[in-house]
Scaffold this active site. Sequence first.
Site, PDB file in Angstrom:
ATOM      1  N   GLU A  74     -10.531  -5.334   9.511  1.00  0.00           N
ATOM      2  CA  GLU A  74      -9.907  -4.324   8.658  1.00  0.00           C
ATOM      3  C   GLU A  74     -10.486  -4.424   7.246  1.00  0.00           C
ATOM      4  O   GLU A  74     -10.379  -5.459   6.596  1.00  0.00           O
ATOM      5  CB  GLU A  74      -8.387  -4.541   8.619  1.00  0.00           C
ATOM      6  CG  GLU A  74      -7.657  -3.421   7.911  1.00  0.00           C
ATOM      7  CD  GLU A  74      -6.148  -3.646   7.837  1.00  0.00           C
ATOM      8  OE1 GLU A  74      -5.718  -4.784   7.517  1.00  0.00           O
ATOM      9  OE2 GLU A  74      -5.391  -2.701   8.084  1.00  0.00           O
ATOM     10  N   GLY A 133       2.898  -5.393   7.343  1.00  0.00           N
ATOM     11  CA  GLY A 133       1.923  -6.147   6.547  1.00  0.00           C
ATOM     12  C   GLY A 133       0.732  -6.539   7.388  1.00  0.00           C
ATOM     13  O   GLY A 133       0.420  -5.897   8.398  1.00  0.00           O
ATOM     14  N   SER A 134       0.088  -7.622   6.984  1.00  0.00           N
ATOM     15  CA  SER A 134      -1.162  -8.012   7.633  1.00  0.00           C
ATOM     16  C   SER A 134      -0.917  -8.761   8.949  1.00  0.00           C
ATOM     17  O   SER A 134       0.182  -9.278   9.188  1.00  0.00           O
ATOM     18  CB  SER A 134      -1.962  -8.911   6.687  1.00  0.00           C
ATOM     19  OG  SER A 134      -1.229 -10.101   6.479  1.00  0.00           O
ATOM     20  N   CYS A 180      -2.734   1.945   6.464  1.00  0.00           N
ATOM     21  CA  CYS A 180      -2.788   1.162   7.703  1.00  0.00           C
ATOM     22  C   CYS A 180      -3.466   1.934   8.828  1.00  0.00           C
ATOM     23  O   CYS A 180      -4.227   1.362   9.590  1.00  0.00           O
ATOM     24  CB  CYS A 180      -1.397   0.711   8.125  1.00  0.00           C
ATOM     25  SG  CYS A 180      -0.249   2.078   8.338  1.00  0.00           S
ATOM     26  N   PRO A 202      10.139  -6.745  -1.103  1.00  0.00           N
ATOM     27  CA  PRO A 202       8.886  -6.003  -1.278  1.00  0.00           C
ATOM     28  C   PRO A 202       7.747  -6.936  -1.679  1.00  0.00           C
ATOM     29  O   PRO A 202       7.974  -8.101  -2.012  1.00  0.00           O
ATOM     30  CB  PRO A 202       9.214  -5.035  -2.409  1.00  0.00           C
ATOM     31  CG  PRO A 202      10.321  -5.687  -3.180  1.00  0.00           C
ATOM     32  CD  PRO A 202      11.060  -6.597  -2.239  1.00  0.00           C
ATOM     33  N   ASN A 232       0.810  -1.229   0.000  1.00  0.00           N
ATOM     34  CA  ASN A 232       0.000   0.000   0.000  1.00  0.00           C
ATOM     35  C   ASN A 232       0.840   1.274   0.000  1.00  0.00           C
ATOM     36  O   ASN A 232       0.394   2.295  -0.505  1.00  0.00           O
ATOM     37  CB  ASN A 232      -0.996  -0.012   1.169  1.00  0.00           C
ATOM     38  CG  ASN A 232      -0.315  -0.042   2.507  1.00  0.00           C
ATOM     39  OD1 ASN A 232       0.710  -0.677   2.681  1.00  0.00           O
ATOM     40  ND2 ASN A 232      -0.868   0.659   3.463  1.00  0.00           N
ATOM     41  N   GLU A 271       4.681  -4.324  12.144  1.00  0.00           N
ATOM     42  CA  GLU A 271       3.761  -3.203  11.950  1.00  0.00           C
ATOM     43  C   GLU A 271       2.582  -3.756  11.164  1.00  0.00           C
ATOM     44  O   GLU A 271       2.694  -4.015   9.964  1.00  0.00           O
ATOM     45  CB  GLU A 271       4.459  -2.082  11.162  1.00  0.00           C
ATOM     46  CG  GLU A 271       5.575  -1.415  11.922  1.00  0.00           C
ATOM     47  CD  GLU A 271       5.084  -0.705  13.167  1.00  0.00           C
ATOM     48  OE1 GLU A 271       3.943  -0.208  13.169  1.00  0.00           O
ATOM     49  OE2 GLU A 271       5.828  -0.673  14.162  1.00  0.00           O
ATOM     50  N   LEU A 272       1.453  -3.934  11.849  1.00  0.00           N
ATOM     51  CA  LEU A 272       0.373  -4.726  11.240  1.00  0.00           C
ATOM     52  C   LEU A 272      -0.883  -3.891  10.988  1.00  0.00           C
ATOM     53  O   LEU A 272      -0.852  -2.671  11.044  1.00  0.00           O
ATOM     54  CB  LEU A 272       0.079  -5.930  12.133  1.00  0.00           C
ATOM     55  CG  LEU A 272       1.324  -6.753  12.527  1.00  0.00           C
ATOM     56  CD1 LEU A 272       0.946  -7.896  13.454  1.00  0.00           C
ATOM     57  CD2 LEU A 272       2.052  -7.271  11.294  1.00  0.00           C
TER      58      LEU A 272
END
Length: 512
Positions: free
Chosen positions: A377, A225-226, A281, A175, A151, A247-248
Amino acid sequence: MAIVTPIETPAGARRRLAISNPATLQPVGEIEVQNADDVNTALEAARKAQPAWAALSFDERARVIRRALAVVLERQDEFVEIVLSETGKTRSEALMMEIYATCDVMNHYAKNAAKILKTEKKRAHGLMGLMKQVRIAYRPLGVVGVISPWNGPLILAMNPTVQALMAGNAVVLKPSEVTPFSGQIPREIFQQAGLPDGLLQVLVGDGETGAALTAADVDKISFTGSVATGRKVAVACAERLIPCTLELGGKDAMIVCEDANLDNAAGGAVAGAFMNTGQYCCGTERVYAVDPVVDDFTEKVVERVAQLRQGAEGEFDVGAIFWPQQLAIIEEHMADAVEKGAKVLCGGRRNPNLDGLFYEPTVLTNVSHDMRIMTEETFGPVLPIMGVRDEEHAIQLANDSEYGLSGNVWTRDKQHGFEIAQRIITGSVCVNDMSVTYGVQEAPFGGRKNSGVGQVNGAVGLRSYCHAEPVIIDRFGGKQVATMYPHSLRRDEGMKKLMRMQWGTSLGRRLS
Ligand code: NDP
């Protein structure tokens, strides 16, 4: 994100993926999925290059980062085109989120890393302070694996990479398969800037490549990511006993108080929900507005949303959904909400006037926490607004979530906004603003609950690419420890007296 299609390859050959533009549906290019062997080759080169880089001064490392910053400024139009081709986001978003933010990060850490990471001298407490010097040295970890999402394909790869490099590490970057060409821009930038060979390796591929990196001999993983993938990364890092920052995802709440400036709040809600087509996010995913103002607020939001232009070319405000899987999630959440009684005030469907992956900016009311749109989400251009009795009710609902990435509160009373912020269980909060925390380099950024582990940015984030190594130096050349033996009852009595002196009196406790 782009559209990713596997290409048929002969048995035994490497897998290949075709990438298409989600806005125009035109082909962008093909990539070969790199595997565990490629990961190991990259790691070997990175490990070889790292010690010489770590031996340079901060100034010397900063010089390379500043040259890289000049490359970004010089080639920004070219880089924006690459990002647009894979994501279908707006040009302004590419410029602001990817290029501007990348330049800011590079300048900030080039300028401040020396100050944040310089060896600290500490005064030890009490008697220890008379006998020992304490220094804390921030030593690079070695090779850091950076795994980034689609994103924000440039900034979310560059931010951890720049920090890890400034701290003296080598980096192997993986990536997302959805944005592999944007993901290779960091290599271009640093090659042109003269970063020594081997220090930054970029591996393209998909989950297989990412999994191979987490299983390889890296010293840390910095993952964005998720939640689902983050959990797998955490398990892989636990197996190898290496640190990771995760970092989710998030489900950020916005709270609108009765005294809020409703025009600003409505503008903030629209920016929070539709920036990056909602694929952000810490975008605003749900709004709780107190009953006395919810109708006015909603009307102002809908007025603004009606003016948003969605498109693929020229000037427009809202772009595409970056890939089909995300569109499917948005449609599922919307169907579930509508079936359970949500009212669609605008949008609520794919854009019939555009061929690519476009979902219209959508505003919903009559929503509840029985709906997936309020609890999972969505990561799309959808803004559900819920009226609540009062601020207590809003706080309670904001906290009724498995996520805790960010959030925002709108009130004219800044102190009151701060107090509400303190009661939301989340990683960061903005008062009368949205989603800006990641761009404030001094602020540690990271999620609570399922939204993450650890923090990036700020002194805390930069230091997480190091081991903080205390070095304790005896002021008297080791005399004290050298006389430790023989033990004796007399010495034990002395120790007891000392303890009574140190902690048995208020003067002793103050001096200790
Ligand atoms: P994913 O978790 O699907 O993918 C993230 C990265 O992990 C990609 O490079 C992916 O590769 C890779 N990957 C996939 N499987 C594995 C594996 N088993 N081991 C290691 N790596 C793997 O996230 P998305 O790319 O879909 O990104 C969107 C998510 O990211 C959202 O939930 C969003 O909220 C979150 N996000 C969080 C941010 C934060 O700062 N907290 C910032 C931005 C996004 P590939 O894509 O090639 O499969």
